[in-house]
Design an enzyme around this catalytic site. Sequence first.
Site, PDB file in Angstrom:
ATOM      1  N   GLU A 135       5.238  -1.515   4.596  1.00 27.91           N
ATOM      2  CA  GLU A 135       3.932  -2.104   4.820  1.00 27.91           C
ATOM      3  C   GLU A 135       3.911  -3.015   2.885  1.00 27.91           C
ATOM      4  O   GLU A 135       4.104  -4.207   2.824  1.00 27.91           O
ATOM      5  CB  GLU A 135       2.509  -1.618   4.717  1.00 27.91           C
ATOM      6  CG  GLU A 135       1.702  -2.997   4.835  1.00 27.91           C
ATOM      7  CD  GLU A 135      -0.147  -2.008   5.084  1.00 27.91           C
ATOM      8  OE1 GLU A 135      -1.045  -2.422   4.590  1.00 27.91           O
ATOM      9  OE2 GLU A 135       0.060  -1.052   6.370  1.00 27.91           O
ATOM     10  N   CYS A 204      -8.240  -0.500   6.575  1.00 25.04           N
ATOM     11  CA  CYS A 204      -8.233  -2.076   8.184  1.00 25.04           C
ATOM     12  C   CYS A 204      -9.266  -0.678   8.343  1.00 25.04           C
ATOM     13  O   CYS A 204      -9.837   0.468   8.734  1.00 25.04           O
ATOM     14  CB  CYS A 204      -6.936  -1.935   8.682  1.00 25.04           C
ATOM     15  SG  CYS A 204      -6.330  -0.013  10.029  1.00 25.04           S
TER      16      CYS A 204
END
Length: 326
Positions: A135, A204
């Site tokens: 990521e 998140c």
Amino acid sequence: MASAEKPKLNIILCSPRGFCAGVVRAIDVVVLALKKYGAPVYVRHEIVHNRYVVESLKQKGAIFVEELDEVPSDDHPVIFSAHGVPKSIPAEAASRNLLAIDATCPLVTKVHREAEIHHRRGRDIILIGHASHPEVTGTMGQLPDGAVQLVETVDDVARLTPRDEGNLAYITQTTLSIDDTHDIILALEQRFPSITGPHKEDICYATTNRQEAVKVVAPQVDALIVVGAPNSSNSLRLREVAERAGCARSYLVQRAAEIDWSLFEGIKTLGLTAGASAPEVLVEEVMGAFAERYDITIDQVSTSEEHVFFPLPRQLRDVAQPEPAV
């Protein structure tokens, strides 16, 4: 061993646990692509960080590759993983006329867009994350070399040498520990008081929710298991959070077969959770393994409910919903 002879064990399940909406979407992308285009479909890197999921998709006809040069130039699609990719990867796919389908989690895409906006506004960008994680590679690869500086620890903040200390912004990897990130953000804000942060938290919802459930359960149990992969950032952070919240005997396992039973001798209570890329079937497998050795009771601690859904990529919206992938 007869049931009466088994030691008693109370298992406390953390909720939420396991698959998040981004992981569900990514797996559905592979299954639907197989349905629409036929096998094989190619996937660059692990679609999500879980060996069981990857092996299940391989059996359905997915071929996992490290780089695009392993993908033949034909009509079979190539899928980019949920972690996101540098801009150079879609550009390479387009130059070869490959049919590319992007399974990047929309919450990762949000971070990419933030980085682009900061760059357009002339800000130096600081990314809080882990250097080896895909990521982070994908996020840094959205912008020219040198536009993003990575910090992994509070100590890294002291070593930063931005061009303009008055024109900075920070973004974060989505799967980090809330507490660790908080300390780094605090250090950034203390050193660079005018630094710009995200409009909405980058970590998140699923990472946050799973960590909060673990914080509640960890002080109540003698040991805690996180079902997840050793290369799964959010799973590793769950184990760390459990340890920090008061459960010194916190362990990460991928499957029941990996359990070292000597680590659980004498326990009366066990916490159990799963990283966002670990399917519930593996949690059930671990519970089954304990049920063979203990007389178990099961409770659940729920700290939040999740109703998040992400739409599929446009190329696959005409295909009916698949059967469960795993």
